[in-house]
Design a protein around this motif. Sequence first.
Motif, PDB file in Angstrom:
ATOM      1  N   GLU A 112      -4.381   6.315   1.968  1.00  0.00           N
ATOM      2  CA  GLU A 112      -5.525   6.009   1.105  1.00  0.00           C
ATOM      3  C   GLU A 112      -6.041   7.274   0.440  1.00  0.00           C
ATOM      4  OE1 GLU A 112      -9.944   3.907   1.214  1.00  0.00           O
ATOM      5  OE2 GLU A 112      -8.532   3.561   2.870  1.00  0.00           O
ATOM      6  N   THR A 129       0.862   3.681  -3.400  1.00  0.00           N
ATOM      7  CA  THR A 129       0.453   5.083  -3.319  1.00  0.00           C
ATOM      8  C   THR A 129       1.477   5.991  -3.986  1.00  0.00           C
ATOM      9  OG1 THR A 129      -0.751   4.700  -1.260  1.00  0.00           O
ATOM     10  CG2 THR A 129      -0.127   6.970  -1.734  1.00  0.00           C
ATOM     11  N   PRO A 131      -7.590   2.969  -6.999  1.00  0.00           N
ATOM     12  CA  PRO A 131      -7.691   2.947  -5.536  1.00  0.00           C
ATOM     13  C   PRO A 131      -9.128   3.032  -5.039  1.00  0.00           C
ATOM     14  CG  PRO A 131      -6.858   5.065  -6.302  1.00  0.00           C
ATOM     15  CD  PRO A 131      -6.847   4.153  -7.490  1.00  0.00           C
ATOM     16  N   ILE A 167      -6.585  -4.109   5.291  1.00  0.00           N
ATOM     17  CA  ILE A 167      -6.327  -2.814   5.920  1.00  0.00           C
ATOM     18  C   ILE A 167      -6.745  -2.816   7.387  1.00  0.00           C
ATOM     19  CG2 ILE A 167      -6.910  -0.349   5.878  1.00  0.00           C
ATOM     20  CD1 ILE A 167      -7.317  -0.632   2.837  1.00  0.00           C
ATOM     21  N   PHE A 172      -9.038  -0.467  -2.664  1.00  0.00           N
ATOM     22  CA  PHE A 172      -9.013  -0.366  -1.206  1.00  0.00           C
ATOM     23  C   PHE A 172     -10.268  -0.970  -0.583  1.00  0.00           C
ATOM     24  CE2 PHE A 172      -5.921   3.289  -1.731  1.00  0.00           C
ATOM     25  CZ  PHE A 172      -4.847   2.556  -1.279  1.00  0.00           C
ATOM     26  N   MET A 231       0.828  -1.206   0.000  1.00  0.00           N
ATOM     27  CA  MET A 231       0.000   0.000   0.000  1.00  0.00           C
ATOM     28  C   MET A 231       0.863   1.257   0.000  1.00  0.00           C
ATOM     29  SD  MET A 231      -3.136   0.871   2.584  1.00  0.00           S
ATOM     30  CE  MET A 231      -3.971   2.483   2.548  1.00  0.00           C
TER      31      MET A 231
END
Length: 316
Positions: free
Chosen positions: A234, A179, A196, A207, A200, A175
Amino acid sequence: FRTNWIPNYELNNEKAFLYHRFLNQFIPSISVNHASPALTPGETFVPYASGSSSGSSAVREIFFACGALTLALDNPDSYSDLASKYYSKAMTLVKDEISKTENITEDWLFVAVQTLCLLDRALGFGANRCTKHLLAASNIIKERLKSKYVTAMNSYVTSSLEITKVEKTLFDSFMFNYTISLYFCDFSDLIQLPSPFTFFDECRSYINAALIIDPSCPSWTNNPVMGSAVGCFECFAKLFWILRMMNPKISMMKLSKIQTENLLRKVKYQMDSTEKSIESFRIQLNQIKYMFGSKKIYEFWEGNLSISTVLFHAVQ
């Protein structure tokens, strides 16, 4: 250097030296102080070097390449060729094993691609090379989730999925790098990575997984890379993706104004949730200090929370 560093595998002197460097130089460089010890790379990555399987062989070569990298960074003139040799051998072994394996979700492969991502970043290859490994990792994650859902449905248990410590650590590493890559990678690589806004949500089990329950530690120690900043990352990932998709050079893929506004509303909701989480983390940390007293690691937790606050303001 001991030649029996790795159980069930005899090392020659050169490889023993490289493995020593991997353990004592490379692993500390990718470890963070706020994480639960059970979720650190030393606890989760290293065991996959042992064993007699071909997958273990590939992982070992990656670890040797990481050790050679630390030497090359300290003394390029003397060790650059050695680092290149071990990197090439590791890449060849991984490619060979992938071509032969029928199960692309094996732990060793997840460890391999994530370590290669870290290695490429340290070598300065840039976001594009790293993105190739992230794409492979995202496919592994998706396939593992599918398998978990099938198992859960067959067991009539769908409320939560069983996440291992290895998976949690590897996903957190993924993650973080995912990003960053969304902002820096070429557009040709960007469109191959999952959005995303869907990824996610699909990976929420990873997560939110809380594997280490300890009242004397804040809950975010379950995020071994990002810690309390997981919500900020996120938000960044979604904003980076929107920004890249608004590029006027893009034709068919470009987001419309309405699509952009709808996505930004989702990010705003995520930001509100993240702000509340950081506030609750601050309360939690103060309670821990009051109940258990201040200790050295408290400084690391405080530092991680401060970074999260800075990142949140950057997102705003």
